[in-house]
Motif scaffolding. Structure first.
Motif, PDB file in Angstrom:
ATOM      1  N   GLY A 199      16.223  -6.609  -8.559  1.00  0.00           N
ATOM      2  CA  GLY A 199      15.275  -7.253  -9.471  1.00  0.00           C
ATOM      3  C   GLY A 199      13.925  -7.510  -8.843  1.00  0.00           C
ATOM      4  O   GLY A 199      13.074  -8.199  -9.411  1.00  0.00           O
ATOM      5  N   SER A 200      13.706  -6.915  -7.665  1.00  0.00           N
ATOM      6  CA  SER A 200      12.434  -7.139  -6.978  1.00  0.00           C
ATOM      7  C   SER A 200      11.500  -5.938  -7.150  1.00  0.00           C
ATOM      8  O   SER A 200      11.923  -4.791  -6.998  1.00  0.00           O
ATOM      9  N   PRO A 201      10.219  -6.201  -7.411  1.00  0.00           N
ATOM     10  CA  PRO A 201       9.249  -5.101  -7.493  1.00  0.00           C
ATOM     11  C   PRO A 201       8.673  -4.748  -6.128  1.00  0.00           C
ATOM     12  O   PRO A 201       7.846  -3.850  -6.012  1.00  0.00           O
ATOM     13  N   ASN A 202       9.100  -5.457  -5.085  1.00  0.00           N
ATOM     14  CA  ASN A 202       8.393  -5.395  -3.798  1.00  0.00           C
ATOM     15  C   ASN A 202       8.862  -4.258  -2.902  1.00  0.00           C
ATOM     16  O   ASN A 202       9.526  -4.471  -1.882  1.00  0.00           O
ATOM     17  N   TYR A 203       8.497  -3.060  -3.283  1.00  0.00           N
ATOM     18  CA  TYR A 203       8.777  -1.868  -2.481  1.00  0.00           C
ATOM     19  C   TYR A 203       7.469  -1.407  -1.833  1.00  0.00           C
ATOM     20  O   TYR A 203       6.445  -1.271  -2.508  1.00  0.00           O
ATOM     21  N   TYR A 204       7.521  -1.158  -0.532  1.00  0.00           N
ATOM     22  CA  TYR A 204       6.305  -0.792   0.207  1.00  0.00           C
ATOM     23  C   TYR A 204       6.589   0.361   1.178  1.00  0.00           C
ATOM     24  O   TYR A 204       7.726   0.558   1.599  1.00  0.00           O
ATOM     25  N   THR A 205       5.502   1.049   1.552  1.00  0.00           N
ATOM     26  CA  THR A 205       5.642   2.175   2.483  1.00  0.00           C
ATOM     27  C   THR A 205       4.674   2.037   3.660  1.00  0.00           C
ATOM     28  O   THR A 205       3.786   1.184   3.654  1.00  0.00           O
ATOM     29  N   HIS A 206       4.850   2.926   4.628  1.00  0.00           N
ATOM     30  CA  HIS A 206       4.054   2.856   5.860  1.00  0.00           C
ATOM     31  C   HIS A 206       2.601   3.263   5.638  1.00  0.00           C
ATOM     32  O   HIS A 206       1.781   3.127   6.547  1.00  0.00           O
ATOM     33  N   HIS A 207       2.265   3.731   4.456  1.00  0.00           N
ATOM     34  CA  HIS A 207       0.913   4.272   4.239  1.00  0.00           C
ATOM     35  C   HIS A 207      -0.189   3.249   4.444  1.00  0.00           C
ATOM     36  O   HIS A 207      -1.363   3.600   4.544  1.00  0.00           O
ATOM     37  N   VAL A 208       0.187   1.956   4.478  1.00  0.00           N
ATOM     38  CA  VAL A 208      -0.813   0.914   4.724  1.00  0.00           C
ATOM     39  C   VAL A 208      -1.482   1.112   6.083  1.00  0.00           C
ATOM     40  O   VAL A 208      -2.623   0.684   6.293  1.00  0.00           O
ATOM     41  N   ALA A 209      -0.791   1.794   6.990  1.00  0.00           N
ATOM     42  CA  ALA A 209      -1.375   2.075   8.303  1.00  0.00           C
ATOM     43  C   ALA A 209      -1.585   3.568   8.470  1.00  0.00           C
ATOM     44  O   ALA A 209      -1.625   4.092   9.582  1.00  0.00           O
ATOM     45  N   CYS A 210      -1.735   4.267   7.341  1.00  0.00           N
ATOM     46  CA  CYS A 210      -1.914   5.723   7.415  1.00  0.00           C
ATOM     47  C   CYS A 210      -3.041   6.156   6.494  1.00  0.00           C
ATOM     48  O   CYS A 210      -4.192   6.174   6.906  1.00  0.00           O
ATOM     49  N   ASN A 211      -2.726   6.478   5.254  1.00  0.00           N
ATOM     50  CA  ASN A 211      -3.747   7.099   4.416  1.00  0.00           C
ATOM     51  C   ASN A 211      -3.973   6.382   3.086  1.00  0.00           C
ATOM     52  O   ASN A 211      -4.476   6.991   2.143  1.00  0.00           O
ATOM     53  N   ASN A 212      -3.622   5.126   2.976  1.00  0.00           N
ATOM     54  CA  ASN A 212      -3.810   4.445   1.695  1.00  0.00           C
ATOM     55  C   ASN A 212      -5.286   4.277   1.318  1.00  0.00           C
ATOM     56  O   ASN A 212      -5.632   4.295   0.137  1.00  0.00           O
ATOM     57  N   GLU A 256      -0.344  -6.470  -5.622  1.00  0.00           N
ATOM     58  CA  GLU A 256      -1.055  -5.691  -6.640  1.00  0.00           C
ATOM     59  C   GLU A 256      -2.234  -6.451  -7.214  1.00  0.00           C
ATOM     60  O   GLU A 256      -3.273  -5.863  -7.531  1.00  0.00           O
ATOM     61  N   GLU A 257      -2.087  -7.752  -7.360  1.00  0.00           N
ATOM     62  CA  GLU A 257      -3.195  -8.544  -7.900  1.00  0.00           C
ATOM     63  C   GLU A 257      -4.311  -8.690  -6.866  1.00  0.00           C
ATOM     64  O   GLU A 257      -5.483  -8.750  -7.213  1.00  0.00           O
ATOM     65  N   ASP A 258      -3.939  -8.729  -5.605  1.00  0.00           N
ATOM     66  CA  ASP A 258      -4.951  -8.841  -4.547  1.00  0.00           C
ATOM     67  C   ASP A 258      -5.672  -7.513  -4.318  1.00  0.00           C
ATOM     68  O   ASP A 258      -6.860  -7.495  -3.994  1.00  0.00           O
ATOM     69  N   PHE A 259      -4.940  -6.421  -4.458  1.00  0.00           N
ATOM     70  CA  PHE A 259      -5.494  -5.097  -4.186  1.00  0.00           C
ATOM     71  C   PHE A 259      -5.169  -4.163  -5.354  1.00  0.00           C
ATOM     72  O   PHE A 259      -4.339  -3.261  -5.228  1.00  0.00           O
ATOM     73  N   PRO A 260      -5.824  -4.368  -6.474  1.00  0.00           N
ATOM     74  CA  PRO A 260      -5.452  -3.601  -7.675  1.00  0.00           C
ATOM     75  C   PRO A 260      -5.758  -2.112  -7.581  1.00  0.00           C
ATOM     76  O   PRO A 260      -5.224  -1.327  -8.361  1.00  0.00           O
ATOM     77  N   LEU A 261      -6.602  -1.715  -6.631  1.00  0.00           N
ATOM     78  CA  LEU A 261      -6.942  -0.295  -6.510  1.00  0.00           C
ATOM     79  C   LEU A 261      -5.947   0.475  -5.632  1.00  0.00           C
ATOM     80  O   LEU A 261      -5.889   1.695  -5.673  1.00  0.00           O
ATOM     81  N   ALA A 262      -5.184  -0.242  -4.812  1.00  0.00           N
ATOM     82  CA  ALA A 262      -4.270   0.418  -3.864  1.00  0.00           C
ATOM     83  C   ALA A 262      -3.209   1.218  -4.626  1.00  0.00           C
ATOM     84  O   ALA A 262      -2.826   0.849  -5.742  1.00  0.00           O
ATOM     85  N   PRO A 263      -2.739   2.328  -4.019  1.00  0.00           N
ATOM     86  CA  PRO A 263      -1.699   3.127  -4.690  1.00  0.00           C
ATOM     87  C   PRO A 263      -0.493   2.263  -5.055  1.00  0.00           C
ATOM     88  O   PRO A 263       0.100   1.626  -4.189  1.00  0.00           O
ATOM     89  N   ARG A 264      -0.151   2.248  -6.336  1.00  0.00           N
ATOM     90  CA  ARG A 264       0.841   1.271  -6.815  1.00  0.00           C
ATOM     91  C   ARG A 264       2.242   1.536  -6.301  1.00  0.00           C
ATOM     92  O   ARG A 264       2.965   0.605  -5.972  1.00  0.00           O
ATOM     93  N   GLY A 265       2.619   2.787  -6.261  1.00  0.00           N
ATOM     94  CA  GLY A 265       3.979   3.084  -5.808  1.00  0.00           C
ATOM     95  C   GLY A 265       4.215   2.623  -4.377  1.00  0.00           C
ATOM     96  O   GLY A 265       5.289   2.160  -4.034  1.00  0.00           O
ATOM     97  N   ARG A 266       3.207   2.773  -3.555  1.00  0.00           N
ATOM     98  CA  ARG A 266       3.372   2.483  -2.123  1.00  0.00           C
ATOM     99  C   ARG A 266       3.113   1.021  -1.793  1.00  0.00           C
ATOM    100  O   ARG A 266       3.667   0.497  -0.832  1.00  0.00           O
ATOM    101  N   GLY A 267       2.230   0.389  -2.514  1.00  0.00           N
ATOM    102  CA  GLY A 267       1.928  -1.012  -2.272  1.00  0.00           C
ATOM    103  C   GLY A 267       1.228  -1.253  -0.939  1.00  0.00           C
ATOM    104  O   GLY A 267       0.832  -0.325  -0.232  1.00  0.00           O
ATOM    105  N   VAL A 268       1.089  -2.518  -0.616  1.00  0.00           N
ATOM    106  CA  VAL A 268       0.423  -2.949   0.617  1.00  0.00           C
ATOM    107  C   VAL A 268       1.477  -3.661   1.480  1.00  0.00           C
ATOM    108  O   VAL A 268       1.754  -4.847   1.300  1.00  0.00           O
ATOM    109  N   ALA A 269       2.051  -2.923   2.413  1.00  0.00           N
ATOM    110  CA  ALA A 269       3.214  -3.426   3.162  1.00  0.00           C
ATOM    111  C   ALA A 269       2.910  -4.687   3.971  1.00  0.00           C
ATOM    112  O   ALA A 269       3.816  -5.483   4.240  1.00  0.00           O
ATOM    113  N   ASN A 270       1.654  -4.842   4.388  1.00  0.00           N
ATOM    114  CA  ASN A 270       1.343  -6.021   5.211  1.00  0.00           C
ATOM    115  C   ASN A 270       1.286  -7.322   4.401  1.00  0.00           C
ATOM    116  O   ASN A 270       1.088  -8.398   4.967  1.00  0.00           O
TER     117      ASN A 270
END
Lengths: 728, 207
Positions: A163-176, A392-406
């Motif tokens: 029930g959590s939407p909080n899925y994130y990937t390593h792209h925050v330190a790569c190509n987001n 998502e509310e803090d960074f609405p432009l970031a790729p949504r699927g990947r999110g902001v892992a930090n």
């Protein structure tokens, strides 16, 4: 008296007899000679995929009597094309490494890790998870991974099932950052058709360092065809043997260069007006904005002389559409600077001005494989969670699927994020400041790491769950997009060395059952794989036999400009989405967050061809190359070093507001004087990784824990350091 | 009891010693006659050692020395101490390197266990060339009075104990495990000093 109660004595095996084996066979030397001579009968050929880096090239594993014997690149895989790089050969050693995770472990009250059974691990994690969700809601749980095929299926489904939407990937330190810029401008990230291009500019991206075999062969082909190659990089990187010109740009000013090149195309009326007319919006606003970005202005910002900027822009325009600024990955603007997203936008728009999109030698949006999925009637899928993904509310432009892992450690410190799963991810060393991560993860009630080695993130976890290596397990079917899409399979090549490990599909299935959401995991990996290949008209038997199958009916259409995946369906030189998020509608010059002064330097980092992130640092044969050539050294401009009395190979202290490190120095003329450069693969602190520990330092220790305003990226080059000789 | 059966029991004791310690093995080492019987069976003298630790201390000592959950855990796997393979046809760059699992010794041990019919008798969580598995197979060969096969096994699959002794010494000089492993090494050396091979056995079955 000496004989204790044996827990597993062979004496009890009544049917066994040593007479069954000849004396010759008992002699290991004789037996080995005989078994080795039986080479042809014993060798198997298994097509699979590498995991030495994110490219996941296709490879052929040859095994002899169940052990790995030889590796080579898969000829039909679009990324290997028959070749495997040094990382691919070296990383396979992981299978037989002593320093792998062998069994589930739990951190005890004294801080030490003790082996526990899988049953205990699943039960305790499941119980704790249910307790956390009951008390704090599913939004207090996150899952982070460096995506791989099985994780893409199982990990995403697991967190959703909770029930959590909080899925994130390593792209925050790569190509987001790059992707944020590209996505809102041209609707995605195409690939440059390097092989057919006549003029190629690389900004920070180095094929010779972050190797993908197919990219290297494409560049070689372009050079054979007479293409001109420009490298824009504060460091003369290892693609330079292919380059006609190196532009040692001041770090963090790539945006100024590209804006000035756009200025030239507009001033001299060299852009593809037809393309702009038919496929773009907001161009007039963009024109107004870039009028101020003259080459003379850019010269002061970048250190590249105005005439060079004019010449390159003009030459590229003359060769359009077979001219391209390569799209890069992390490179210079994947996640490095405060202005990286704007650089991404500017690069995408400059290519659009060349009219090179979906043109030979330009930017190509590849075809996708179009894999199938599980039948939801047979295997019910979890509902999309009601809550919005944290960040998502803090960074609405970031790729949504990947999110902001930090966001995860930030919220942990705020007391809002209570549980996190890290799968195939060393976030605590690779995504943000390690000290911050340590403090944050220690605040959480439950941290679980699923990995193959005891990483720094694992050492901050309550539970560590071991996976078999990528050569010892089957994975989910994967699709590879490109000029010709392909369907590929990673499959087990050798028997599990550590029998008490479990692959991710089994781990997530059992975790789901223990957490009360097992009803979404009634399928097997084979069920998924069959569903994935079903629309392609391919059977799993065929895929198992071939490993990688090009899909000849899934080809990129060259010459036809697609509808862009943007709100307007066009290239957006001015973006309402950016404006709505509180930023300028058109790309605008933004200076880097910090500037070196008074003898300080910007700390920059990048890849080496023999390593991938920090995951290969503990591979002895790869680390030996590092040691043989002192590759862990800090690069420093020779003239700058002279001012400080530093000589080649001196030990220096690198200090910032966040940390202090000591390392040997490499003096060079191949580096901009305002920066020092450290390869990104070192600074392992885990005592369990004895080959890697103590070699070099991690740039991330110096990077403050901060977020790029548009994409939420780590801004890994926004750090200033002082350098001094240790005994000075 | 015949000598070969005493040696069998010695090996079975050692096989248990290199597993996480429990009551049974502790009962043996805390017996007043332990040292005498150990020296008699091995034909060698035990170096002077530390006081007998408590069972909980022994468990902690085992964990810190040998457990994979311990930092710098010492390997009890034969392959780790030897080149991964001597087969020159192996085309992998690490093929001749040391320090890896499932090398030639593991492959050979697995073959022996399967052929003899013992593969289902050992815990699958153990590696085929774990020292305890080798010791148990050696004890089995003594039980069956397969002297030549025992000699080959011990001389070829336990000829790495010098390295194991050194690894333990580096971590803990006053360890009970060090003293006991030194004694095992002396016992094994009686068989390995001849550098036994099948050809040698054919020529002269007694070293």
């Amino acid at each position: 008296m000496l004989k204790p109660v044996s827990r597993r004595s062979f004496i009890k095996a009544s049917a066994a007899t040593a007479a069954a084996v000849s004396l010759t066979s008992f002699d290991m030397h004789s037996w080995m000679a005989s078994a080795s001579a039986d080479e042809k009968a014993a060798i198997s050929k298994i097509p699979t995929t590498c995991n030495g880096c994110s490219s996941q090239c296709g490879m052929i594993a040859y095994t002899k009597n169940g052990r790995l014997w030889k590796l080579e690149g898969h000829p039909d895989h679009p990324r290997s094309k028959g070749t495997l790089c040094a990382r691919g050969h070296g990383y396979a050693t992981l299978i037989y490494s002593k320093e792998r995770l062998e069994q589930p472990m739990k951190r005890m009250e004294n801080g030490k890790y003790e082996p526990i059974s899988w049953e205990q691990a699943f039960k305790e994690i499941g119980d704790k998870l249910k307790e956390i969700i009951k008390e704090h809601g599913p939004e207090s749980v996150a899952l982070v991974q460096d995506p791989r095929p099985t994780g893409n299926v199982y990990a995403t489904r697991f967190i959703k099932a909770l029930g959590s939407p909080n899925y994130y990937t390593h792209h925050v330190a790569c190509n987001n950052s790059r992707d944020t810029g590209f996505n809102h401008t041209i609707g995605g990230v195409p690939s440059a058709d390097i092989a057919n291009s006549s003029y190629i500019m690389f900004i920070g991206r180095s094929y010779g360092d972050g190797i993908r075999p197919s990219s290297m062969s494409a560049l070689a082909q372009a050079k054979e065809n007479g293409a001109k190659v420009i490298i824009v990089d504060p460091r003369k990187n290892n693609t330079s043997p292919f380059a006609d010109q190196w532009l040692p740009i001041r770090p963090g000013t790539d945006l100024a260069l590209v804006l000035a090149m756009a200025h030239i195309l507009i001033e001299k009326d060299l852009y593809d007006a037809g393309f702009i007319e038919d496929h773009a919006t907001g161009f007039e606003e963009f024109k107004k904005e870039v009028k101020q970005y003259t080459p003379e202005w850019a010269e002061k910002v970048t250190g590249i002389d105005a005439q060079t900027i004019k010449t390159i822009a003009t030459d590229m325009a003359q060769l359009k559409p077979k001219a391209v600024i390569e799209q890069s990955w992390r490179g210079a603007f994947g996640c490095n600077y405060k202005n990286s997203t704007e650089t991404g936008r500017a690069v995408a728009l400059f290519n659009a001005m060349l009219g090179n999109i979906q043109q030979e030698g330009g930017y190509i949006f590849g075809a996708s494989a179009g894999l199938g999925d599980l039948d939801p009637d047979q295997f019910p899928a979890p509902q999309e969670p009601d809550a919005v993904k944290d960040g998502e509310e803090d960074f609405p432009l970031a790729p949504r699927g990947r999110g902001v892992a930090n966001i995860v450690p930030l919220r942990a410190k705020e007391g809002k994020m209570k549980a996190a799963f890290y799968h195939h991810s060393n976030a605590a060393l690779g995504y943000g400041n390690p000290e911050y991560y340590k403090e944050a993860l220690n605040e959480m009630d439950l941290v679980v790491t699923i990995d193959v080695q005891m990483s720094e993130t694992a050492l901050l976890s309550h539970y560590v769950l071991p996976e078999p290596s990528y050569m010892e397990r089957d994975d989910a079917v994967d699709g590879v997009g490109g000029g010709t899409a392909a369907v590929v399979l990673r499959q087990k090549a050798v028997d599990r060395v550590h029998p008490n490990t479990k692959p991710a599909d089994e781990i997530f299935t059992e975790l789901a059952k223990a957490s009360g959401v097992g009803e979404y995991f009634t399928f097997t990996l084979e069920d998924y794989n069959k569903a994935a290949v079903e629309p392609l008209g391919i059977t799993m038997d065929e895929l198992r036999e071939k490993g990688s199958i090009p899909l000849e009916d899934k080809k990129a259409e060259i010459g036809t400009v697609p509808e862009f995946n943007t709100p307007s369906g066009k290239v957006e030189f001015a973006s309402q989405t950016f404006e709505d998020a509180g930023f300028n509608a058109v790309p605008t010059w933004i200076p880097p967050l910090v500037e070196p002064k008074n003898g300080s330097y910007r700390l920059t980092t990048g890849k080496q061809a023999i390593h991938s992130h920090t995951q290969t640092a503990n591979i002895p044969m790869l680390m030996q190359i590092t040691k043989d050539y002192d590759l862990e050294r800090l690069w420093m401009n020779r003239q700058e070093a002279k001012k400080k009395g530093i000589q080649d190979s001196d030990l220096v202290e690198v200090s910032s507001d966040s940390a202090s490190s000591t390392v040997k120095v490499k003096l060079t003329d191949r580096l901009h004087p305002e920066t020092v450069y450290i390869p990104s693969h070192y600074g392992i602190t885990s005592k369990y990784l004895t080959t890697a520990k103590g070699v070099g330092f991690s740039y991330m220790e110096h990077v403050p824990f901060h977020f790029q305003p548009m994409s939420g990226c780590s801004m890994i080059h926004e750090v200033i350091v002082d350098v001094r000789k240790v005994d000075a | 009891m015949p000598d070969h059966m005493k040696q069998r029991d010695l090996l079975l004791f050692y096989a248990e010693l290199y597993k996480p310690p429990g009551d049974a093995v502790y009962e043996v080492i805390s017996h007043p006659d332990f040292r005498t019987e150990l020296e008699q069976a091995s034909g060698a003298a035990l170096n002077d050692c530390c006081d007998l630790p408590s069972l909980s201390s022994l468990k902690e000592e085992f964990r810190s020395l040998f457990s994979s959950s311990s930092q710098n855990g010492i390997s009890l796997i034969e392959s780790f101490y030897k080149p991964w393979t001597t087969d020159q046809t192996a085309a992998l760059p690490f093929a001749q390197s040391k320090g890896m699992m499932m090398g030639d010794p593991a492959w050979h041990m697995r073959y022996l266990l399967e052929e003899i019919g013992l593969n289902s008798s050992y815990d699958p969580m153990f590696y085929p060339d774990h020292i305890s598995v080798i010791l148990e197979l050696a004890a089995f060969l003594l039980e069956e009075q397969e002297t030549d096969k025992f000699t080959l096994l011990v001389s070829q699959h336990l000829n790495w104990l010098d390295d194991l002794v050194e690894a333990i010494r580096k971590q803990k000089k006053d360890s009970l495990y060090l003293k006991l492993t030194e004694l095992l090494n002396k016992f094994v050396n009686e068989f390995t000093i001849c550098n036994q091979s099948f050809d040698r056995l054919k020529e002269d079955s007694v070293c």
